[in-house]
Design a protein around this motif. Structure first.
Motif, short mmCIF file in Angstrom:
data_model
loop_
_atom_site.label_atom_id
_atom_site.label_comp_id
_atom_site.label_asym_id
_atom_site.label_seq_id
_atom_site.Cartn_x
_atom_site.Cartn_y
_atom_site.Cartn_z
N ILE A 23 -37.06 24.32 -30.14
CA ILE A 23 -35.61 24.24 -30.33
C ILE A 23 -35.26 25.14 -31.51
CG2 ILE A 23 -33.67 22.78 -31.03
CD1 ILE A 23 -34.95 20.46 -29.60
N ASN A 28 -33.65 14.93 -25.27
CA ASN A 28 -33.92 15.41 -23.91
C ASN A 28 -35.36 15.90 -23.77
OD1 ASN A 28 -31.37 14.83 -22.96
ND2 ASN A 28 -30.58 16.91 -23.25
N ASP A 87 -25.36 18.05 -30.92
CA ASP A 87 -26.05 18.98 -30.03
C ASP A 87 -27.55 18.98 -30.31
OD1 ASP A 87 -26.55 20.97 -28.15
OD2 ASP A 87 -25.81 22.60 -29.40
N SER A 113 -30.51 17.47 -27.78
CA SER A 113 -31.58 18.37 -27.33
C SER A 113 -32.95 17.82 -27.66
CB SER A 113 -31.39 19.75 -27.96
OG SER A 113 -30.18 20.34 -27.52
N ILE A 162 -34.89 25.95 -26.08
CA ILE A 162 -33.53 25.42 -26.15
C ILE A 162 -32.84 25.97 -27.39
CG2 ILE A 162 -32.15 23.34 -26.44
CD1 ILE A 162 -34.17 21.83 -24.81
N VAL A 165 -29.56 25.64 -29.81
CA VAL A 165 -28.56 24.65 -30.18
C VAL A 165 -27.62 25.23 -31.23
CG1 VAL A 165 -30.06 22.69 -29.68
CG2 VAL A 165 -30.05 23.68 -31.99
#
Length: 406
Positions: free
Chosen positions: A322, A356, A349, A353, A340, A342
């Protein structure tokens, strides 16, 4: 500087100015290459290996000068003994020798904006000599003195490590787009790529963890002058994360200064997270891959990352990542196809993330596939070919486009 130039002219015979050889003579000037392990130093090492490989093919003749390294700092995997000269902090000798050798070189590569003044007189004597600057991140986003800006505008190309860095240079320093090229950093050719993805037991034991723990990992310089990396955001979100994942642990790696260490320790204590967050300090290069294997996720929602080699090292180890969507991290994650992205200013956010990813177990096949995609995007061979094209033809393909989407 003028007195220094007089010394150079007295020491340098005129025939050196015009001597030509069949191969291209390349001089690469660096601040440090081997004595530190930061992102810029890693770029310098990979580029040094490119110069070594091209020299072995007799395409170029290359020399690397480092202002602060010692000769004994050289790693023989990247350069031969006769290609590298460390000046051990002797600035005057470094500048003089760089001027002498620069007058003989066909191409000069500068690893850092701080070295740009060296090429001023060389450009005056040889206005058509090819001179390229590597642009990384915050070092060139800052306001520059007029003298440096003048030289910056005279360079043949500024080679930016990300589209974000390229955009910042155009915005801040008004450099024309046709004099900027983007070349993403590559994986170090000697980076240890894992073939198995088990969590190392010795690191589990070192940090008093077991296989039930979910492990977040960040690695960054922890500096009071660089409070934009986002690791403190992760600390602030940890109480909410623990509500859903009580076995969660956060390993925060990297050298710190005293002020930043105290700030983070106070933040951890304020949120009563001493049991869950470990500041593990400097991590040796030899243990880097193992720390990625130990972890379930790498997170660093930065706002001022020039590129972020640590992201591609994590991806090459099969680790999910991330990162922030407002800086050079976008290039490192290929616009979000490798990880990911963000909004680093949006805690919700970031929290969503993280949750998830933690809710999805990552299989070994998924890790291998992620590793494969990373190597395809940031492998050493394409990087070598791009540098070769730059040195021989003065271009990097594809051409830079500020609107290019990754």
């Amino acid at each position: 500087m003028k007195d220094l130039m007089i010394k150079v002219f007295m020491l340098t015979p005129p025939w050196l100015y015009t001597k030509l050889t069949m191969s291209v003579k390349v001089l690469f000037l660096t601040l440090r290459t081997f004595s530190l392990t930061g992102g810029i130093e890693k770029v310098c090492r990979s580029l040094s290996r490119v110069l070594y490989d091209l020299s072995e093919e007799e395409i170029i003749q290359s020399t690397v000068y480092s202002m602060y390294d010692k000769n004994t700092d050289r790693d023989s995997r990247y350069l031969s003994k006769n290609q590298f000269y460390g000046f051990n902090g002797n600035r005057e000798r470094f500048v003089m020798q760089s001027l002498v050798s620069g007058l003989k070189a066909n191409v000069i590569l500068l690893s850092h904006i701080h070295l740009i003044n060296i090429v001023y007189f060389i450009r005056k004597i040889h206005p058509h000599k090819k001179i390229y600057l590597l642009a990384h991140g915050v070092e060139i986003w800052r306001k520059l003195p007029k003298s440096k800006l003048k030289i910056l505008n005279q360079l043949d190309k500024i080679i930016c490590v990300s589209h974000f860095t390229a955009g910042k240079i155009m915005e801040m320093h008004h450099i024309p787009e046709d004099r900027i090229a983007v070349l993403n950093n590559c994986l170090d050719p000697f980076y240890h790529l894992p073939t198995e993805f088990e969590k190392p037991q010795r690191l589990l034991d070192r940090y008093h963890l077991d296989h039930k723990n979910l492990i977040l990992f960040s690695l960054s310089r922890l500096s009071s002058s660089e409070k934009y990396k986002g690791y403190d955001l992760t600390i602030k979100l940890f109480p909410q994360l623990l509500e859903k994942y009580p076995n969660l642990v956060y390993l925060l790696g990297g050298k710190w200064d005293a002020e930043e260490k105290k700030r983070l320790e106070d933040l951890i204590a304020k949120n009563q997270l001493q049991e869950y967050i470990r500041m593990v300090g400097f991590i040796d290069e030899t243990e880097l891959t193992e720390h990625f294997l130990l972890s379930d996720m790498f997170i660093l929602p930065s706002k001022k990352e020039g590129f972020g080699i640590v992201f591609i090292e994590a991806l090459a180890s099969g680790l999910r990542v991330i990162a922030g969507n407002k800086d050079g991290s976008v290039d490192a994650l290929k616009g979000g196809t490798l990880g990911i992205l963000v909004d680093p200013d949006n805690q919700e956010d970031i929290l969503t993330s993280i949750c998830n990813l933690l809710s999805q177990n990552q299989t070994d096949n998924e890790k291998k596939n992620l590793q494969k995609k990373c190597i395809e995007a940031f492998g050493y061979e394409p990087y070598l070919q791009s540098i070769k094209n730059l040195l021989l033809n003065g271009t990097i393909s594809p051409a830079f486009n500020i609107n290019q989407q990754q």
